[in-house]
Design an enzyme around this catalytic site. Structure first.
Site, PDB file in Angstrom:
ATOM      1  N   ASN A  61     -10.424  -2.564  -6.119  1.00 48.75           N
ATOM      2  CA  ASN A  61      -9.630  -1.714  -7.023  1.00 48.75           C
ATOM      3  C   ASN A  61     -10.301  -1.501  -8.389  1.00 48.75           C
ATOM      4  OD1 ASN A  61      -6.363  -2.897  -5.859  1.00 48.75           O
ATOM      5  ND2 ASN A  61      -7.582  -1.140  -5.192  1.00 48.75           N
ATOM      6  N   ASP A 108       0.831  -1.202   0.000  1.00 45.01           N
ATOM      7  CA  ASP A 108       0.000   0.000   0.000  1.00 45.01           C
ATOM      8  C   ASP A 108       0.867   1.255   0.000  1.00 45.01           C
ATOM      9  OD1 ASP A 108      -2.317   1.406  -0.029  1.00 45.01           O
ATOM     10  OD2 ASP A 108      -2.939   0.917   2.012  1.00 45.01           O
TER      11      ASP A 108
HETATM   12  C1  FPP Z   1      -1.732   0.215  -3.414  1.00 39.10           C
HETATM   13  O1  FPP Z   1      -1.269   1.532  -3.497  1.00 39.10           O
HETATM   14  C2  FPP Z   1      -1.175  -0.590  -4.490  1.00 39.10           C
HETATM   15  C3  FPP Z   1      -1.887  -1.126  -5.511  1.00 39.10           C
HETATM   16  C4  FPP Z   1      -3.354  -0.977  -5.643  1.00 39.10           C
HETATM   17  C5  FPP Z   1      -1.255  -1.873  -6.605  1.00 39.10           C
HETATM   18  C6  FPP Z   1      -0.014  -2.622  -6.268  1.00 39.10           C
HETATM   19  C7  FPP Z   1       0.629  -2.965  -7.520  1.00 39.10           C
HETATM   20  C8  FPP Z   1       1.946  -2.962  -7.783  1.00 39.10           C
HETATM   21  C9  FPP Z   1       3.019  -2.757  -6.797  1.00 39.10           C
HETATM   22  C10 FPP Z   1       2.401  -3.189  -9.181  1.00 39.10           C
HETATM   23  C11 FPP Z   1       1.874  -4.427  -9.816  1.00 39.10           C
HETATM   24  C12 FPP Z   1       2.468  -5.661  -9.247  1.00 39.10           C
HETATM   25  C13 FPP Z   1       2.985  -6.657  -9.983  1.00 39.10           C
HETATM   26  C14 FPP Z   1       3.416  -7.906  -9.336  1.00 39.10           C
HETATM   27  C15 FPP Z   1       3.155  -6.538 -11.419  1.00 39.10           C
HETATM   28  P1  FPP Z   1      -2.341   2.692  -3.617  1.00 39.10           P
HETATM   29  O2  FPP Z   1      -2.471   3.047  -5.051  1.00 39.10           O
HETATM   30  O3  FPP Z   1      -3.610   2.281  -2.952  1.00 39.10           O
HETATM   31  O4  FPP Z   1      -1.629   3.832  -2.837  1.00 39.10           O
HETATM   32  P2  FPP Z   1      -2.331   4.981  -1.984  1.00 39.10           P
HETATM   33  O5  FPP Z   1      -3.027   4.312  -0.842  1.00 39.10           O
HETATM   34  O6  FPP Z   1      -1.186   5.817  -1.557  1.00 39.10           O
HETATM   35  O7  FPP Z   1      -3.278   5.688  -2.914  1.00 39.10           O
END
Ligand code: FPP
Length: 261
Positions: free
Chosen positions: A83, A35
C-alpha cells in the site's frame, strides 16, 4: 475450496441467522482482509477516502459483534507493505484516518476491554501515527476480553524474515539450540505471538488471494471469500461467514473420526 454461503440463507434476518449459529463452534480468532473500500466509494461517485472512512464503521461493528459472540481475537489488515505504492494523497489520508480512529476510539476500546496491538514495519509509519499506536497499545495492554490486532505496513514474508533474523541472533548468542528449533518455537518469533492461529480468514470484494497476509499463521485456516465490499460487510454478512465456517469439516489433514473437537 472456499465457498460463499448458500443462497438459502439470503432471505433470513439477522436474528434468524444468529439463531442458526452454534455458539459452541465459533472461531477463536478471525482475520480479515478488508478489501473494496475504493470501489465502494467510486460506485457512489465519492473520493476513495470516503470508502475507507465507511470501512471504519464496518470495523467498529465487527469489534462489537465479536465481543457479543465471545470471539476473543480479531486481526485486520489495514495497510500492507504494498500500500506504500499508492498515491501519497491516499496514504496521507489513510494515516490521518488511523490517527483519528486511535485518538478518538481509545476510550471505547478501553470500555470494551479490548487490547489493541499493531503488527508490521511500524517504524515506517509517520511519527504521529506511531505515537497513537504506542499510546493505544500501552493504555490497553492490561485488557483481555478481546485482542484487536491491526496489521500496518505489514507483509507476511517480511514477518517471516524478521522471525528468522531473531532466531539466528538467539542461536548465535547461544540462547537457542538449532536442533531444538521446531514450529512452536518459530511461532514465538512472529509478531502475532502469543495469539492462536486464525480459524477463519474473511476477504471481501471478490478477490481470492491471501496477498501476503499472515502467511505462516494461515496454514490451516478456513478461507471465506465474499463479493461484498468491505464498507457493506456488516453484522448480517459476518453471521453468514460464521455459519459457513461452521458448515465446514475442520479436518486438519486427518481423517474426521480422529478429530476430537
Ligand atoms: C482496501 O480497500 C482497504 C485498505 C487498503 C485500507 C483499509 C483501511 C480501513 C478500513 C480504515 C483504517 C482502519 C483502521 C483500523 C483505522 P481498497 O482501497 O484496496 O479498495 P479497492 O480494491 O476497491 O480499490
Amino acid at each position: 475450496m472456499a465457498q460463499t454461503p448458500s443462497s438459502s440463507l439470503d432471505h433470513l434476518s439477522e436474528s434468524e441467522l444468529t439463531a442458526r449459529l452454534d455458539q459452541e463452534v465459533l472461531p477463536k480468532h478471525v482475520a480479515v482482509i478488508m478489501d473494496g473500500n475504493g470501489r465502494w466509494a467510486e460506485l457512489r461517485g465519492l473520493p476513495r477516502i470516503a470508502g475507507h472512512r465507511e470501512g471504519i464503521n464496518s470495523v467498529r461493528e465487527m469489534i462489537a459483534q465479536c465481543l457479543e459472540l465471545g470471539i476473543r481475537a480479531l486481526t485486520i489488515y489495514a495497510f500492507s507493505q504494498e500500500n506504500w505504492n499508492r498515491p501519497s494523497q491516499e496514504i496521507n489520508a489513510l494515516m490521518g484516518l488511523l490517527e483519528h480512529y486511535l485518538s478518538t476510539e481509545r476510550d471505547k476500546l478501553i470500555e470494551q476491554q479490548v487490547r489493541f496491538r499493531a503488527v508490521g514495519r511500524l517504524e515506517l509509519l509517520p511519527e504521529s501515527a506511531q505515537h497513537w499506536v504506542r499510546t493505544t497499545e500501552k493504555e490497553t495492554a492490561h485488557l483481555d476480553k478481546m485482542a484487536l490486532t491491526v496489521a500496518l505496513s505489514y507483509g507476511g514474508r517480511a514477518e517471516i524474515v524478521d522471525a528468522v533474523k531473531g532466531l539466528l541472533r538467539d542461536a548465535a548468542s547461544g540462547t537457542v539450540q538449532p536442533d531444538r528449533i521446531d514450529e512452536a518455537l518459530f511461532d514465538r518469533y512472529l509478531s502475532t505471538h502469543p495469539l492462536p492461529d486464525p480459524d477463519l480468514l474473511i476477504r471481501t470484494s471478490g478477490e481470492t488471494r491471501i496477498s501476503n497476509f499472515l502467511l505462516w499463521q494461515l496454514a490451516y485456516t478456513e478461507l471465506y471469500f465474499t463479493p461484498t465490499l468491505w464498507p457493506d460487510f456488516r453484522r448480517r454478512e459476518f453471521l453468514l461467514a460464521l455459519i459457513e465456517y461452521q458448515r465446514r469439516e475442520r479436518r486438519f489433514g486427518r481423517v474426521l473420526s480422529t478429530v476430537s473437537s
